[in-house]
Write an enzyme that holds these catalytic residues in place. Sequence first.
Site, PDB file in Angstrom:
ATOM      1  N   GLU A  88      68.310   4.230  80.415  1.00  0.00           N
ATOM      2  CA  GLU A  88      68.962   4.864  79.250  1.00  0.00           C
ATOM      3  C   GLU A  88      69.356   3.720  78.325  1.00  0.00           C
ATOM      4  O   GLU A  88      70.443   3.166  78.433  1.00  0.00           O
ATOM      5  CB  GLU A  88      70.198   5.653  79.687  1.00  0.00           C
ATOM      6  CG  GLU A  88      69.909   6.821  80.601  1.00  0.00           C
ATOM      7  CD  GLU A  88      69.334   8.039  79.875  1.00  0.00           C
ATOM      8  OE1 GLU A  88      69.272   8.027  78.624  1.00  0.00           O
ATOM      9  OE2 GLU A  88      68.940   8.988  80.553  1.00  0.00           O
ATOM     10  N   CYS A 131      75.300   5.360  71.754  1.00  0.00           N
ATOM     11  CA  CYS A 131      73.844   5.172  71.770  1.00  0.00           C
ATOM     12  C   CYS A 131      73.183   6.165  70.831  1.00  0.00           C
ATOM     13  O   CYS A 131      72.104   5.914  70.302  1.00  0.00           O
ATOM     14  CB  CYS A 131      73.303   5.311  73.183  1.00  0.00           C
ATOM     15  SG  CYS A 131      73.842   6.813  73.990  1.00  0.00           S
TER      16      CYS A 131
HETATM   17  P1  NAD Z   1      74.512  -4.276  77.828  1.00  0.00           P
HETATM   18  O1  NAD Z   1      73.034  -4.140  77.947  1.00  0.00           O
HETATM   19  O2  NAD Z   1      75.052  -5.548  77.321  1.00  0.00           O
HETATM   20  O3  NAD Z   1      75.194  -4.027  79.255  1.00  0.00           O
HETATM   21  C1  NAD Z   1      75.008  -2.807  79.938  1.00  0.00           C
HETATM   22  C2  NAD Z   1      75.201  -3.048  81.427  1.00  0.00           C
HETATM   23  O4  NAD Z   1      74.095  -3.798  81.924  1.00  0.00           O
HETATM   24  C3  NAD Z   1      76.442  -3.847  81.787  1.00  0.00           C
HETATM   25  O5  NAD Z   1      77.006  -3.314  82.961  1.00  0.00           O
HETATM   26  C4  NAD Z   1      75.886  -5.236  82.039  1.00  0.00           C
HETATM   27  O6  NAD Z   1      76.668  -6.029  82.891  1.00  0.00           O
HETATM   28  C5  NAD Z   1      74.563  -4.890  82.686  1.00  0.00           C
HETATM   29  N1  NAD Z   1      73.530  -5.935  82.619  1.00  0.00           N
HETATM   30  C6  NAD Z   1      73.204  -6.692  81.564  1.00  0.00           C
HETATM   31  N2  NAD Z   1      72.167  -7.503  81.891  1.00  0.00           N
HETATM   32  C7  NAD Z   1      71.836  -7.225  83.170  1.00  0.00           C
HETATM   33  C8  NAD Z   1      70.867  -7.741  84.076  1.00  0.00           C
HETATM   34  N3  NAD Z   1      70.014  -8.698  83.716  1.00  0.00           N
HETATM   35  N4  NAD Z   1      70.809  -7.240  85.318  1.00  0.00           N
HETATM   36  C9  NAD Z   1      71.646  -6.243  85.691  1.00  0.00           C
HETATM   37  N5  NAD Z   1      72.612  -5.739  84.888  1.00  0.00           N
HETATM   38  C10 NAD Z   1      72.701  -6.219  83.633  1.00  0.00           C
HETATM   39  O7  NAD Z   1      75.014  -3.040  76.907  1.00  0.00           O
HETATM   40  P2  NAD Z   1      76.463  -2.768  76.317  1.00  0.00           P
HETATM   41  O8  NAD Z   1      76.745  -3.701  75.204  1.00  0.00           O
HETATM   42  O9  NAD Z   1      77.463  -2.607  77.395  1.00  0.00           O
HETATM   43  O10 NAD Z   1      76.255  -1.290  75.708  1.00  0.00           O
HETATM   44  C11 NAD Z   1      75.664  -1.030  74.476  1.00  0.00           C
HETATM   45  C12 NAD Z   1      74.196  -0.694  74.606  1.00  0.00           C
HETATM   46  O11 NAD Z   1      74.008   0.364  75.548  1.00  0.00           O
HETATM   47  C13 NAD Z   1      73.602  -0.175  73.319  1.00  0.00           C
HETATM   48  O12 NAD Z   1      72.313  -0.700  73.164  1.00  0.00           O
HETATM   49  C14 NAD Z   1      73.565   1.325  73.520  1.00  0.00           C
HETATM   50  O13 NAD Z   1      72.623   2.000  72.720  1.00  0.00           O
HETATM   51  C15 NAD Z   1      73.217   1.403  74.962  1.00  0.00           C
HETATM   52  N6  NAD Z   1      73.595   2.679  75.561  1.00  0.00           N
HETATM   53  C16 NAD Z   1      72.609   3.577  75.844  1.00  0.00           C
HETATM   54  C17 NAD Z   1      72.938   4.822  76.347  1.00  0.00           C
HETATM   55  C18 NAD Z   1      71.880   5.836  76.647  1.00  0.00           C
HETATM   56  O14 NAD Z   1      72.195   6.806  77.333  1.00  0.00           O
HETATM   57  N7  NAD Z   1      70.660   5.679  76.186  1.00  0.00           N
HETATM   58  C19 NAD Z   1      74.276   5.147  76.591  1.00  0.00           C
HETATM   59  C20 NAD Z   1      75.261   4.203  76.306  1.00  0.00           C
HETATM   60  C21 NAD Z   1      74.904   2.970  75.777  1.00  0.00           C
END
Ligand code: NAD
Length: 509
Positions: A264, A298
């Site tokens: 997602e 998102c």
């Molecule tokens: P992010 O990608 O920085 O982090 C999200 C999660 O992934 C965190 O828990 C982080 O620690 C983890 N993470 C990051 N790199 C990783 C790796 N290499 N291995 C494992 N885990 C890892 O995102 P954010 O800044 O917290 O949130 C914003 C983003 O999330 C935006 O792009 C938004 O569109 C997206 N989002 C999407 C949805 C959806 O349902 N499509 C919902 C909410 C947010």
Amino acid sequence: MTNTLTDQLTRDLADRAATLLRGLGAEPPEDGELTARTPITGGVLATLPADSPESVDAAIGRAAAAFGAWRTVPAPVRAAVVRRLAELLTAHKTELAQLVTLEAGKIGPEAVGEVQEMIDICEFAIGLSRQLYGRTMPSERPGHRLMETWHPLGVVGVVSAFNFPVAVWAWNTAIALVCGDTVVWKPSETTPLTALACHTLLRRAAADVGADPEVHQLIQGGSAVGARLVDDERVALLSATGSVRMGRIVAPRVAARFGRCLLELGGNNGAVVTPSADLELAARAIVFAAAGTAGQRCTTLRRLIVHADVVGPLLDRVAKAYQQLRVGNPLDAGVLVGPLINESAHTSMRAAIERALADGGELICGGEPVPGFSEHAHYVRPAIVRMPAQTAVVREETFAPILYVLTYHDFDHAVALHNAVPQGLSSAIFTGDQREAERFLAADGSDCGIANVNIGTSGAEIGGAFGGEKHTGGGRESGSDSWKAYMRRATNTVNYSTELPLAQGIQFG
Ligand code: NAD
């Protein structure tokens, strides 16, 4: 705000967070290397220990061990945990919502809405526990029955983002638990306190109904902690919510070990406004979708594609509503736009607006910081930028409240513009013309996982499947038949005859 006042407010908020945690049954955490901040002041609410590689491995081990028994508990009995969780969430709705406000900066009504969404998905999952249907198909062989059965999958790793710190966990966990899976949750490192509260409530729910609390594990930390879930063979499904950047790293690693991934990822959501649209209704929907949650959903509306004949009157309405939006402390009544999550979000917003202006964009309103707050907090006025073309910056997701406005003359061009971005999460059309509406929903219309008519791009209900195409990752979670991602399917052929006919009429010997 002076430093002294900011420090005092941060101390008050930290005390409040500790009180809320206690009210939710969780002990405020011990000191550690992970920092929980509040975007309200940018100050520290608490520090807590991050998980080590060893403690993550142990948590996955406990979840894997618990799965052995949990998968044999009948699904309607498993639902008792989720039913109890829903009761606890209902009883603690206000406290959990306030913690979401403190840690993620959401305004009160949106934070309460997020907790309500948790309760809604629990109710859905409880009903689902009696509806994990397989099919029976006609067999081509006499005296045979052909059917499919859905079985629990295993340990589900849930990686979640900061902006929906509790609902996304509940979407995954309520469904995974009734499906017979156990869960290891790695929340965003930005929202560890709400995670602690949810984990505590779930473990309590399990204990209250006599289920094994080890069905849920919480691991805290940054991407390195998440990476251990990604690479562990014991994790059957990795459900990861976050940026496209994260998905690009995670997906090939899970695929390399033949694990399952539910992604997602980011969106770059657009809405088309046609000449027959109800502009008053469209403007209201656009303001919530684009400026709500400070542009940090998102599904936030980021691109508006408006017919040239109505762009003037529509923009007048939207810009007027933007001027009246109260930006400020999300704890204050009447505030509609809270802070950005951190400095990096603010820097990205500024950089995106500068790039848009360099591309010939015209700033209609917003973009400037709101004075009167701590220098470590980031309150900005939502921005509207009118663009001459869909340039590179418009095709990217900037996780902040910037609404780019493009114009069109020809409907096919509007749809083409709409689809000409890498992401494919949510979309909308505002129109009074049924042909246009249907065309937008048709196979050659919007290419997104969510396509709406006369409502905005954000604020989905839990009953439908949620997710998007292209760089959004293709995953579906929440309602409809999304549960299938959390189970494994077995096809069963039963011979109740005394003959042994082979399929396709093959004679052997
Ligand atoms: P992010 O990608 O920085 O982090 C999200 C999660 O992934 C965190 O828990 C982080 O620690 C983890 N993470 C990051 N790199 C990783 C790796 N290499 N291995 C494992 N885990 C890892 O995102 P954010 O800044 O917290 O949130 C914003 C983003 O999330 C935006 O792009 C938004 O569109 C997206 N989002 C999407 C949805 C959806 O349902 N499509 C919902 C909410 C947010």
